[in-house]
Design a protein around this motif. Structure first.
Motif, PDB file in Angstrom:
ATOM      1  N   LEU A  68       0.855  -1.077  -0.028  1.00 24.70           N
ATOM      2  CA  LEU A  68      -0.079   0.046  -0.092  1.00 24.70           C
ATOM      3  C   LEU A  68       0.780   1.253   0.092  1.00 24.70           C
ATOM      4  CD1 LEU A  68      -2.921  -1.101   2.621  1.00 24.70           C
ATOM      5  CD2 LEU A  68      -2.856  -1.461   0.197  1.00 24.70           C
ATOM      6  N   GLN A  69       0.356   2.213  -0.592  1.00 20.14           N
ATOM      7  CA  GLN A  69       1.078   3.490  -0.598  1.00 20.14           C
ATOM      8  C   GLN A  69       1.230   4.212   0.780  1.00 20.14           C
ATOM      9  OE1 GLN A  69       2.441   5.227  -3.050  1.00 20.14           O
ATOM     10  NE2 GLN A  69       1.701   4.278  -4.857  1.00 20.14           N
ATOM     11  N   THR A  72      -1.740   6.033   2.241  1.00 19.96           N
ATOM     12  CA  THR A  72      -2.947   5.330   2.665  1.00 19.96           C
ATOM     13  C   THR A  72      -2.711   4.653   3.945  1.00 19.96           C
ATOM     14  OG1 THR A  72      -3.153   4.470   0.278  1.00 19.96           O
ATOM     15  CG2 THR A  72      -4.264   3.121   1.978  1.00 19.96           C
ATOM     16  N   GLU A  75      -3.227   7.643   6.116  1.00 20.13           N
ATOM     17  CA  GLU A  75      -4.710   7.736   6.637  1.00 20.13           C
ATOM     18  C   GLU A  75      -5.381   6.887   7.621  1.00 20.13           C
ATOM     19  OE1 GLU A  75      -6.784   8.079   2.939  1.00 20.13           O
ATOM     20  OE2 GLU A  75      -5.512   9.501   2.215  1.00 20.13           O
ATOM     21  N   ARG A  76      -4.916   5.532   7.205  1.00 23.84           N
ATOM     22  CA  ARG A  76      -5.684   4.525   8.071  1.00 23.84           C
ATOM     23  C   ARG A  76      -5.050   4.668   9.678  1.00 23.84           C
ATOM     24  NH1 ARG A  76      -5.213  -1.091   4.732  1.00 23.84           N
ATOM     25  NH2 ARG A  76      -6.391  -0.440   3.054  1.00 23.84           N
TER      26      ARG A  76
END
Length: 104
Positions: A68-69, A72, A75-76
Motif C-alpha cells: 500500500l502507498q 494510505t 490515513e488509516r
C-alpha cells in the motif's frame, strides 16, 4: 488500554503504537535499510508478491514491507487515532454526565 492495530494490506496487521515511521522505498538509504534488515533477519515482507510501495519501521527495529502507498497507511493510522480519541472523549463525557445526575 486497548491495542489499536492497522491493516497494512492483504489482512496483515501491525500494532499502531509500535510504528515509528512509514516511508517510501525509493531512496538508496531505504534500500540499504531493507538489505540490512534482511541480513539481520528482521525484515517482514507483507506485500504478497506485489510491488513494495511503503516501508514501515517499528520500535523493535523490524522493517515491514507493504504493497500500500504510504499515504494510505498514514490515513488509516490517523483515522484509527481519531476514532480512539473520540471514543475516549465520549466515555469521559458519559462518566461526567452520570456524576452530575447523581449530584442532583
Amino acid at each position: 488500554m486497548a491495542i489499536r492495530t492497522i491493516n497494512i494490506g492483504f489482512n496483515n496487521i501491525v500494532v499502531s503504537e509500535r510504528i515509528i515511521s512509514i516511508i517510501s522505498p525509493d531512496s538508496s538509504p531505504v534500500k540499504r535499510l531493507i538489505e540490512v534488515a534482511k541480513e539481520r533477519g528482521s525484515l517482514i515482507d507483507a506485500t504478497c508478491g506485489r510491488r513494495t510501495r511503503a516501508v514501515v519501521i517499528t520500535d523493535s527495529n523490524h522493517v515491514i514491507l507493504s504493497a500500500l502507498q504510504p499515504e494510505t497507511l498514514s490515513e488509516r493510522f490517523h483515522r484509527k487515532r481519531e476514532k480512539a480519541n473520540k471514543k475516549i472523549i465520549q466515555t469521559f463525557t458519559g462518566v461526567n454526565q452520570r456524576k452530575l445526575r447523581k449530584r442532583k
